[in-house]
Motif scaffolding. Sequence first.
Motif, short mmCIF file in Angstrom:
data_model
loop_
_atom_site.label_atom_id
_atom_site.label_comp_id
_atom_site.label_asym_id
_atom_site.label_seq_id
_atom_site.Cartn_x
_atom_site.Cartn_y
_atom_site.Cartn_z
N SER A 173 -1.64 5.80 0.25
CA SER A 173 -3.07 5.89 0.03
C SER A 173 -3.65 6.87 1.03
O SER A 173 -2.94 7.42 1.87
CB SER A 173 -3.73 4.51 0.16
OG SER A 173 -5.09 4.55 -0.26
N ASN A 174 -4.97 7.09 0.94
CA ASN A 174 -5.58 8.07 1.84
C ASN A 174 -6.40 7.43 2.95
O ASN A 174 -7.24 8.09 3.56
CB ASN A 174 -6.45 9.06 1.03
CG ASN A 174 -7.60 8.38 0.31
OD1 ASN A 174 -7.88 7.20 0.48
ND2 ASN A 174 -8.28 9.14 -0.55
N TRP A 175 -6.14 6.12 3.22
CA TRP A 175 -6.75 5.54 4.40
C TRP A 175 -5.94 4.34 4.87
O TRP A 175 -4.99 3.90 4.22
CB TRP A 175 -8.23 5.23 4.19
CG TRP A 175 -8.58 4.02 3.40
CD1 TRP A 175 -8.48 3.85 2.07
CD2 TRP A 175 -9.15 2.82 3.93
NE1 TRP A 175 -8.94 2.59 1.71
CE2 TRP A 175 -9.35 1.95 2.83
CE3 TRP A 175 -9.50 2.39 5.22
CZ2 TRP A 175 -9.89 0.67 2.99
CZ3 TRP A 175 -10.05 1.13 5.36
CH2 TRP A 175 -10.24 0.28 4.26
N THR A 176 -6.32 3.80 6.02
CA THR A 176 -5.46 2.94 6.83
C THR A 176 -4.98 1.66 6.14
O THR A 176 -3.78 1.39 6.09
CB THR A 176 -6.19 2.57 8.14
OG1 THR A 176 -6.37 3.75 8.91
CG2 THR A 176 -5.40 1.56 8.95
N VAL A 177 -5.90 0.82 5.67
CA VAL A 177 -5.52 -0.51 5.23
C VAL A 177 -4.51 -0.51 4.08
O VAL A 177 -3.42 -1.08 4.21
CB VAL A 177 -6.76 -1.37 4.88
CG1 VAL A 177 -6.33 -2.70 4.26
CG2 VAL A 177 -7.60 -1.62 6.14
N PRO A 178 -4.81 0.12 2.94
CA PRO A 178 -3.82 0.08 1.87
C PRO A 178 -2.52 0.77 2.23
O PRO A 178 -1.44 0.33 1.80
CB PRO A 178 -4.53 0.79 0.71
CG PRO A 178 -5.62 1.58 1.33
CD PRO A 178 -6.04 0.83 2.54
N SER A 179 -2.59 1.82 3.04
CA SER A 179 -1.37 2.53 3.42
C SER A 179 -0.48 1.66 4.30
O SER A 179 0.74 1.58 4.08
CB SER A 179 -1.72 3.83 4.15
OG SER A 179 -0.56 4.59 4.41
N HIS A 180 -1.06 0.98 5.28
CA HIS A 180 -0.26 0.11 6.15
C HIS A 180 0.31 -1.09 5.39
O HIS A 180 1.44 -1.50 5.64
CB HIS A 180 -1.08 -0.36 7.35
CG HIS A 180 -1.10 0.61 8.48
ND1 HIS A 180 -1.89 1.74 8.48
CD2 HIS A 180 -0.41 0.65 9.66
CE1 HIS A 180 -1.70 2.42 9.60
NE2 HIS A 180 -0.80 1.78 10.33
N VAL A 181 -0.48 -1.67 4.50
CA VAL A 181 0.04 -2.79 3.72
C VAL A 181 1.25 -2.34 2.91
O VAL A 181 2.25 -3.07 2.82
CB VAL A 181 -1.05 -3.39 2.80
CG1 VAL A 181 -0.45 -4.45 1.89
CG2 VAL A 181 -2.18 -4.00 3.63
N SER A 182 1.19 -1.15 2.34
CA SER A 182 2.34 -0.64 1.59
C SER A 182 3.53 -0.41 2.50
O SER A 182 4.67 -0.73 2.14
CB SER A 182 1.96 0.67 0.88
OG SER A 182 1.06 0.44 -0.18
N ALA A 203 -0.02 0.74 -3.30
CA ALA A 203 -1.42 0.35 -3.13
C ALA A 203 -2.02 -0.21 -4.42
O ALA A 203 -2.81 -1.15 -4.39
CB ALA A 203 -2.24 1.54 -2.63
N HIS A 204 -1.66 0.36 -5.57
CA HIS A 204 -2.22 -0.14 -6.82
C HIS A 204 -1.61 -1.48 -7.21
O HIS A 204 -2.15 -2.18 -8.05
CB HIS A 204 -2.03 0.87 -7.95
CG HIS A 204 -0.64 0.93 -8.50
ND1 HIS A 204 0.37 1.61 -7.86
CD2 HIS A 204 -0.09 0.40 -9.62
CE1 HIS A 204 1.48 1.49 -8.57
NE2 HIS A 204 1.24 0.76 -9.63
N GLU A 205 -0.49 -1.85 -6.60
CA GLU A 205 0.13 -3.14 -6.87
C GLU A 205 -0.46 -4.24 -5.99
O GLU A 205 -0.85 -5.30 -6.49
CB GLU A 205 1.64 -3.06 -6.63
CG GLU A 205 2.38 -2.12 -7.56
CD GLU A 205 3.84 -1.96 -7.19
OE1 GLU A 205 4.64 -1.67 -8.08
OE2 GLU A 205 4.17 -2.12 -5.99
N HIS A 206 -0.53 -3.99 -4.67
CA HIS A 206 -0.98 -5.07 -3.78
C HIS A 206 -2.49 -5.23 -3.78
O HIS A 206 -3.00 -6.33 -3.55
CB HIS A 206 -0.43 -4.89 -2.37
CG HIS A 206 -0.89 -3.65 -1.65
ND1 HIS A 206 -2.19 -3.43 -1.27
CD2 HIS A 206 -0.17 -2.59 -1.18
CE1 HIS A 206 -2.27 -2.28 -0.62
NE2 HIS A 206 -1.07 -1.74 -0.55
#
Length: 450
Positions: free
Chosen positions: A49-58, A65-68
């Motif tokens: 992703s292009n920012w912190t939260v979704p990228s780190h969760v992945s 990102a589109h899954e979680h």
Amino acid sequence: MSRHNVLLVVADSLRARNTSALGYRRATTPFLDVFAEEATVYAQARSPSNWTVPSHVSMFTGHEAHEHGIDHTAELDAGHTIFEELAGAGYNTALFSDNPFLTDHESGLDAVFQTAVGSPEQYDSTYETNGSLGDWPNGFWYADRTLEWIDGRESEWAACVNLMDTHRPYEPLAEYDAWSDERSRELQESMGFKWHWEFLSGNLSLGFAGILEQIYDGAVRQADAIFEALIRGLDEQGVLDDTLVVFAGDHGEGFGEPAAIPEEPPAVSHRIGTHDAMYHVPLVVRAPGQRNGHRVTDLATLSRFPDAVRTIALDEEHADGPAFVPPSGRVVASQAPIGSAMREEAERICGDAAPFAKHARLVYRDRPGDEVQKRAAWGDDAHESIVRGRGGTAEDRDIDAAIIRDHFDSERYTNVDIATPLEGYTEFEDASDTQFAGALDDRLEALGYK
């Protein structure tokens, strides 16, 4: 079976095109350049992703990102991350970061770790930043805390260090600030924390965004020096050769680059858009005991971090495979629309939030050599191009957005059930709304998320 330590170093907002390790004209990463001689350099790595939260969760879970679907309106449920898996296997785990989305936010990413160290209330003046925009320590403070935590541990450990030195506002120390001048520093200070809206509104020419890149390069140089301090420290403690080291950016950054899709805003900072500057990140991996460096031009993704850890740290492998390359040759990335607080800012400064509040969906496919095919959709508009090296494009053409949406199972992110919605949040509500107060709210505003 031998097991190895794990060190994940994330330089927040570090894009591939500004690292000399990948051919940038300025010597922004001199230590990483040398480190790469005994490591694997992924020349075509992409962030989820292009920012912190979704990228780190992945990165932590291996889910896209589109899954979680974890943006900032949900709490990550326990038991889904590689760090929890390692803790269950007897590892000590820790997080070190000044990023409030990782250490203080209700999405609970700090709960993934047995130890989490965030921004201190007090710190030695030797760790002060070189700027007037904030009161927080630079990344050397977090590097030292990491090395203190590691020193003398008898069992295996796994640590994530997120460095905010490359995140706006850019405040590198003078010894690393080799390319900026008084004009560029004054420009950043005069605009304050939310300078992205000044450019996106047209109040400031995009040419000035390139001036800020001069300071950013010094920040990249500082992050490189912090990474060097970590690696030197591990070597002095005698644990470097028994450690899987992963250095990456969690997403990139924009400095006014024009978007290929006419309806899409130019790339300014991050969080909005599909420009490759926000998704193409450096990724350098040194397996335990690795001595021979090599360059991988196959398409790679940070979402394979859990797989890499299982392959390299938990098994007898001594090379990374390359572990970050998906067998399918395909990588996806996405960004949910901005939340309510950012929409309010857009309406106040730009007059209309609609141009900035769209989904971004991207599908990359590997091509021969140092090339990837990129298909990107910004809302209902889409484009295809070939990305070469650090960012040159060719064979541009508009395409039907449905071609891209077919790779994403739904408009909302409901495929993987690993999160619980946060009470009080509305859909796409921004992280810097009423849930935050005091110092944390100020810190989020300082980072431009309010």
